[in-house]
Design a protein around this motif. Structure first.
Motif, short mmCIF file in Angstrom:
data_model
loop_
_atom_site.label_atom_id
_atom_site.label_comp_id
_atom_site.label_asym_id
_atom_site.label_seq_id
_atom_site.Cartn_x
_atom_site.Cartn_y
_atom_site.Cartn_z
N ASN A 1 1.73 -1.34 2.35
CA ASN A 1 1.94 -1.26 3.80
C ASN A 1 0.80 -0.55 4.52
N ASN A 2 -0.21 -0.11 3.78
CA ASN A 2 -1.37 0.58 4.35
C ASN A 2 -1.00 1.91 5.01
N PHE A 3 0.01 2.59 4.50
CA PHE A 3 0.36 3.90 5.02
C PHE A 3 -0.66 4.92 4.53
N THR A 4 -1.19 5.72 5.45
CA THR A 4 -2.32 6.59 5.10
C THR A 4 -1.96 8.06 4.97
N PHE A 5 -0.66 8.41 4.99
CA PHE A 5 -0.30 9.82 4.83
C PHE A 5 -0.32 10.18 3.35
N GLY A 6 -0.58 11.45 3.07
CA GLY A 6 -0.45 11.91 1.69
C GLY A 6 -1.71 11.97 0.87
N GLY A 7 -2.74 12.62 1.37
CA GLY A 7 -3.88 13.00 0.54
C GLY A 7 -4.71 11.87 -0.02
N LYS B 1 -9.46 -0.88 2.31
CA LYS B 1 -9.66 -1.79 3.44
C LYS B 1 -11.06 -2.38 3.46
N THR B 2 -12.04 -1.66 2.89
CA THR B 2 -13.42 -2.14 2.85
C THR B 2 -13.59 -3.31 1.89
N GLY B 3 -12.67 -3.45 0.93
CA GLY B 3 -12.75 -4.52 -0.05
C GLY B 3 -13.65 -4.21 -1.22
N VAL B 4 -14.28 -3.05 -1.24
CA VAL B 4 -15.20 -2.68 -2.32
C VAL B 4 -14.44 -2.32 -3.58
N ILE B 5 -13.30 -1.64 -3.42
CA ILE B 5 -12.53 -1.16 -4.56
C ILE B 5 -11.06 -1.13 -4.16
N SER B 6 -10.17 -1.31 -5.12
CA SER B 6 -8.75 -1.28 -4.81
C SER B 6 -8.27 0.15 -4.62
N ALA B 7 -7.12 0.30 -4.01
CA ALA B 7 -6.57 1.63 -3.75
C ALA B 7 -6.26 2.35 -5.06
N ALA B 8 -5.71 1.63 -6.04
CA ALA B 8 -5.36 2.25 -7.32
C ALA B 8 -6.60 2.72 -8.07
N ASP B 9 -7.64 1.89 -8.10
CA ASP B 9 -8.86 2.28 -8.80
C ASP B 9 -9.57 3.44 -8.10
N PHE B 10 -9.56 3.42 -6.77
CA PHE B 10 -10.17 4.54 -6.05
C PHE B 10 -9.41 5.83 -6.33
N SER B 11 -8.08 5.78 -6.37
CA SER B 11 -7.29 6.97 -6.68
C SER B 11 -7.65 7.51 -8.05
N TYR C 1 1.53 -5.78 -12.22
CA TYR C 1 2.38 -6.33 -11.16
C TYR C 1 1.60 -6.33 -9.84
N PRO C 2 0.61 -7.20 -9.70
CA PRO C 2 -0.19 -7.22 -8.46
C PRO C 2 0.67 -7.61 -7.27
N MET C 3 0.43 -6.95 -6.14
CA MET C 3 1.19 -7.22 -4.92
C MET C 3 0.23 -7.51 -3.77
N THR C 4 0.49 -8.58 -3.06
CA THR C 4 -0.33 -8.94 -1.91
C THR C 4 0.37 -8.70 -0.59
N LYS C 5 1.66 -8.39 -0.65
CA LYS C 5 2.43 -8.13 0.57
C LYS C 5 3.58 -7.19 0.25
N PRO C 6 4.18 -6.56 1.26
CA PRO C 6 5.30 -5.64 1.02
C PRO C 6 6.52 -6.35 0.44
N GLY D 1 6.65 4.96 -5.92
CA GLY D 1 6.70 5.03 -4.46
C GLY D 1 5.36 4.75 -3.82
N THR D 2 4.30 5.23 -4.45
CA THR D 2 2.96 5.05 -3.88
C THR D 2 2.49 3.61 -3.99
N TYR D 3 2.65 3.01 -5.17
CA TYR D 3 2.12 1.66 -5.36
C TYR D 3 2.93 0.60 -4.63
N PHE D 4 4.24 0.62 -4.82
CA PHE D 4 5.08 -0.47 -4.30
C PHE D 4 5.36 -0.37 -2.81
#
Length: 280
Positions: A29-35, A45-55, A96-101, A21-24
Motif C-alpha cells: 500500500n506504499n505506507f511510509t510510517f515506521g522507520g 518507488k524508484t524501481g532500482v531495488i525492491s522494498a524487501a531487499d532495501f530493508s 509470495y510476490p504481490m503486485t497489489k493489496p 504486517g510489513t510485507y503484506f
C-alpha cells in the motif's frame, strides 16, 4: 536456559509478526510510517531495488555501524531480530510476490499494517529486544546529540512519513500520517496489556487459609497486616498480593467459597517491580 529459550521463541514470534504486517499490508500500500521499512517503500518507488531487499541491505549496514559506534553488546541484543526480519521480508517477496493489496479497503489495510508490527514491537520491547532499523539511528543520535531516543525516533519517522506526500499521493501520505500517529499508542497499549496483572486487597478474619492457598497452590507471595473494622471494631487482617490474570480468577473463586464474608478489592496494574514479575 529455560528463560533464554523462552526469550528466543518470543523474539522469533514477534519478528515474524512484524514481517507479515510489513510485507503484506505496508509495502503493497506504499505506507511510509515506521522507520527503515517506511524508507524502503520510498526507495522502492524508484524501481532500482525492491522494498524487501532495501530493508535487508539497510538493516545490515546499520548493524555494522551500530557495532562500531555502540559496541558489541548492542549488536548481541539486536542482530538476531534485525537479520530475521530482513531475511523473512526478502523470502516473502520471492515466495509470495504481490503486485497489489489484498483488498480494495485502504483503511482495513492500514489497520493491519499498524497493528501487526506494533504488536511485534511491543513484544520485543517488553523483553528488552529491538528489531534494529531506526532504533540504531536514534541511539547513535542520542550518543552524540542532546536528543533522547524517543525524540530521535520521532524525528526520523516523521521525516520519512512526510516524504510520502511528495513521492506518492495525498491519500497515501495521509494514511501514513495516521499510521505514525496510532502506532506509538498501540505499542504502549500492547505492552500494558502484556504485563497486566491483578492487585488484591483482601480484608478478612481468617487469613491463614487464604495465604496457604496463595503460597502453596498459586506459588505466589503475600503480605498480611493487622487491621480493625471501623464500624464493628472487630479485629481484621488485610492480605496484599499481586497475581497474573489466571491466578487472580482462581484466588477470587477460592475466597468466595472459603470465606464469603471477606471483602475483596481487585485492581489492574501493569507495572510490578519485584521477584516473579517482569518490570517494564
Amino acid at each position: 536456559m529455560k528463560k533464554k529459550l523462552q526469550s528466543f521463541i518470543m523474539m522469533t514470534f514477534a519478528t515474524l509478526i512484524m514481517s507479515i504486517g510489513t510485507y503484506f499490508f505496508k509495502f503493497t500500500n506504499n505506507f511510509t510510517f515506521g522507520g527503515i521499512t517506511g524508507l524502503a517503500v520510498l526507495v522502492a518507488k524508484t524501481g532500482v531495488i525492491s522494498a524487501a531487499d532495501f530493508s535487508f541491505i539497510a538493516n545490515m549496514l546499520l548493524l555494522v555501524v551500530g557495532a562500531l559506534i555502540l559496541g558489541k553488546k548492542f549488536v548481541a541484543k539486536t542482530a538476531y531480530c534485525s537479520i530475521l526480519l530482513s531475511v523473512t521480508l526478502s523470502l516473502l517477496e520471492r515466495i509470495y510476490p504481490m503486485t497489489k493489496p489484498f483488498t480494495d479497503q485502504p483503511m482495513l489495510e492500514v489497520m493491519f499494517a499498524i497493528a501487526l508490527p506494533s504488536l511485534g514491537s511491543a513484544i520485543l520491547f517488553n523483553i528488552g529486544a529491538s528489531s534494529g532499523g531506526t532504533d540504531i539511528i536514534a541511539m547513535i543520535m542520542k550518543k552524540y546529540t542532546s536528543f533522547n531516543i524517543g525524540r530521535a525516533l520521532l524525528l526520523t519517522d516523521v521525516a520519512i512519513t512526510i516524504a510520502g506526500f511528495f513521492i506518492f499521493d495525498m491519500k497515501t501520505g495521509l494514511y501514513s500520517c495516521f499510521g505514525l500517529a496510532i502506532r506509538s499508542f498501540l505499542i504502549d497499549n500492547f505492552i500494558e496489556s502484556l504485563n497486566l496483572s491483578k492487585y488484591f486487597n483482601v480484608v478478612c478474619s481468617r487469613p491463614d487459609p487464604i495465604c496457604d492457598f496463595i503460597v502453596h497452590e498459586l506459588h505466589r507471595g503475600a503480605t498480611v497486616c493487622d487491621a480493625q473494622g471501623a464500624f464493628s471494631g472487630s479485629k481484621k487482617y488485610i492480605i496484599f498480593t499481586a497475581l497474573n490474570r489466571q491466578q487472580a480468577v482462581k484466588l477470587r473463586n477460592y475466597i468466595k467459597e472459603e470465606d464469603p464474608a471477606a471483602f475483596i478489592l481487585i485492581s489492574n496494574t501493569s507495572e510490578i517491580i519485584g521477584k516473579g514479575f517482569h518490570s517494564i
